[in-house]
Design a protein around this motif. Structure first.
Motif, PDB file in Angstrom:
ATOM      1  N   LEU A 101      66.860  66.084  54.411  1.00  0.00           N
ATOM      2  CA  LEU A 101      66.866  65.936  52.963  1.00  0.00           C
ATOM      3  C   LEU A 101      65.722  65.032  52.516  1.00  0.00           C
ATOM      4  CD1 LEU A 101      68.442  66.683  50.402  1.00  0.00           C
ATOM      5  CD2 LEU A 101      69.875  64.676  50.778  1.00  0.00           C
ATOM      6  N   ARG A 104      62.523  67.064  52.678  1.00  0.00           N
ATOM      7  CA  ARG A 104      62.473  68.013  51.565  1.00  0.00           C
ATOM      8  C   ARG A 104      62.067  67.309  50.271  1.00  0.00           C
ATOM      9  NH1 ARG A 104      68.224  70.460  51.484  1.00  0.00           N
ATOM     10  NH2 ARG A 104      67.509  71.355  49.503  1.00  0.00           N
ATOM     11  N   LYS A 107      58.281  66.498  50.465  1.00  0.00           N
ATOM     12  CA  LYS A 107      57.493  67.717  50.293  1.00  0.00           C
ATOM     13  C   LYS A 107      57.537  68.204  48.855  1.00  0.00           C
ATOM     14  CE  LYS A 107      57.947  70.900  53.445  1.00  0.00           C
ATOM     15  NZ  LYS A 107      58.604  71.813  54.430  1.00  0.00           N
ATOM     16  N   ALA A 108      58.718  68.133  48.235  1.00  0.00           N
ATOM     17  CA  ALA A 108      58.846  68.574  46.844  1.00  0.00           C
ATOM     18  C   ALA A 108      57.984  67.725  45.920  1.00  0.00           C
ATOM     19  CB  ALA A 108      60.303  68.517  46.410  1.00  0.00           C
ATOM     20  N   ASP A 238      65.619  73.496  44.972  1.00  0.00           N
ATOM     21  CA  ASP A 238      66.377  72.647  45.891  1.00  0.00           C
ATOM     22  C   ASP A 238      67.524  71.953  45.168  1.00  0.00           C
ATOM     23  OD1 ASP A 238      65.231  72.773  48.513  1.00  0.00           O
ATOM     24  OD2 ASP A 238      63.445  71.791  47.698  1.00  0.00           O
ATOM     25  N   LEU A 240      69.126  68.981  45.562  1.00  0.00           N
ATOM     26  CA  LEU A 240      69.092  67.666  46.198  1.00  0.00           C
ATOM     27  C   LEU A 240      69.904  66.680  45.382  1.00  0.00           C
ATOM     28  CD1 LEU A 240      65.383  67.224  47.321  1.00  0.00           C
ATOM     29  CD2 LEU A 240      67.304  68.176  48.572  1.00  0.00           C
TER      30      LEU A 240
END
Length: 376
Positions: A101, A104, A107-108, A238, A240
């Motif tokens: 997580l 991610r 990267k996002a 995503d 998240l």
């Protein structure tokens, strides 16, 4: 540094990391950021937590725990796991987020070499250290609200050899002394974007943070800052979620009441609000309200105004709503849900957010579409 830890780090990096983050995950020893203990939930009661220490497990089992792609709670109701002498009751307040997580999120946010980053929510310091590994310590500023969590993170970050700029304070104020930044990431969820954040990000820089609310649903915003200090963008695909920023936690919920107030037939099945984008819509419609479910009843309550609503099924297969107080909570929820239905029930990624000095507006489809204001 054991050979087993190095092997597990590499295996974790191979599993979750790419596009620039593989080396960081393979290099930063996550076990150092779990400290002296983590909390595990009681299997029978979700509000009870048991501390588990490295001495309670073999080295192999502890390292396998550390390098599993799982979130481990490190603080409950203000008590750090290593300070707990037994079971602790309450809500988690800090954790070591699952590494997958974290990656991610990074990267996002499109973080890469040369970026200067402001992180809201140091937590254990693991994500901070991943950024230090890739960007260099001098490029990273991180803010933690809780002094004890901050001290724990500082010790771990220093122990593994990094020296970012660490701040103890309210991340909603940002940190102007090191501005301006290329990227701001929130490793906590917020109800609204701090008006100070766009002022500390360069034009063309980004803000990436989960937007959540008092009903518990979230959407992952990625915004670009304009030269005039406004920001806009869309929510990402995503899903998240991070723990809420401390100042954005809900107030104590008042007692739930049913069968009081004006009664009418409801147009929307309350079961749709159990999770997902429908709950997100309800939260947009009445951001000051909290939601609860009884055996056969859905409750909405606004601690600030005293408004409340309850929805129950009737014998004919429909639903009955009672509403009381200065705001008809269910009316607003229904209108938002029906607007969403008309648009084809898109995921949160079908929405965008515009942040200005006077308001923050979530819109459906495009900026001219239906919209709802985030709380001031």
């Amino acid at each position: 540094m054991s050979d087993m830890a190095a092997r597990l780090r590499l295996e974790l990096a191979d599993k979750i990391a790419s596009e620039g983050w593989h080396d960081a995950v393979a290099s930063v020893p996550r076990e150092r950021f779990l400290g002296g203990a983590v909390f595990l939930p009681d299997p029978a009661r979700g509000d009870l937590w048991a501390p588990v220490r490295p001495t309670d497990k073999s080295e192999e089992d502890w390292l396998n725990l550390a390098y599993s792609n799982e979130t481990w709670v490190t603080q409950v109701a203000g008590t750090l796991a290593e300070d707990a002498t037994g079971m602790v009751q309450g809500e988690p307040r800090s954790s070591s987020t699952a590494p997958g997580l974290v990656v991610r999120m990074l990267k996002a946010a499109q973080i890469s070499e040369g970026d200067k980053v402001l992180e809201i929510g140091t937590g254990t310091g693991y994500s901070t250290s991943l950024m230090c590994r890739r960007l260099g310590s001098s490029a990273v500023t991180s803010i933690e609200y809780d002094p004890r969590v901050a001290a724990r993170a500082r010790a771990a970050i220093t122990d593994v050899g990094y020296e970012p700029h660490l701040v103890v304070g309210d991340g909603l104020y940002g940190y102007a002394d090191n501005a301006e930044y290329d990227r701001l990431i929130g490793t906590c969820s917020v109800r609204t974007i701090s008006p100070l954040w766009p002022q500390q990000i360069r034009a063309g820089g980004t803000i990436t943070v989960p937007i959540s609310g008092w009903m518990g649903e979230a959407a992952f915003a990625h915004l670009t800052v304009a030269g005039d200090g406004t920001a806009s963008g869309r929510f990402l695909r995503d899903d998240l979620y991070f723990m809420s920023a401390r100042p954005h936690l809900p107030p104590p919920r008042p007692l739930l009441m049913s069968g009081i107030g004006q009664m009418r037939g409801a147009r929307v099945d309350p079961a749709i609000l159990q999770a997902g984008t429908a709950l997100w819509m309800a939260q947009l419609a009445v951001p000051q309200a909290q939601i609860s479910w009884g055996v056969d009843t859905t409750f909405l309550v606004d601690a600030g105004t005293g408004a409340h609503a309850d929805v129950v099924s009737d014998s004919g297969g429909g639903w009955i709503v009672h509403q009381h107080g200065p705001i008809n909570l269910w009316d607003r929820v229904e209108e938002a849900i029906l607007t969403w239905h008309k648009a084809g029930r898109p995921h949160q990624s079908g929405f965008g957010l515009s942040v200005g000095p006077e308001e923050q507006r979530v819109w459906l489809g495009d900026p001219e579409g239906p919209s709802w204001n985030l709380p001031a």
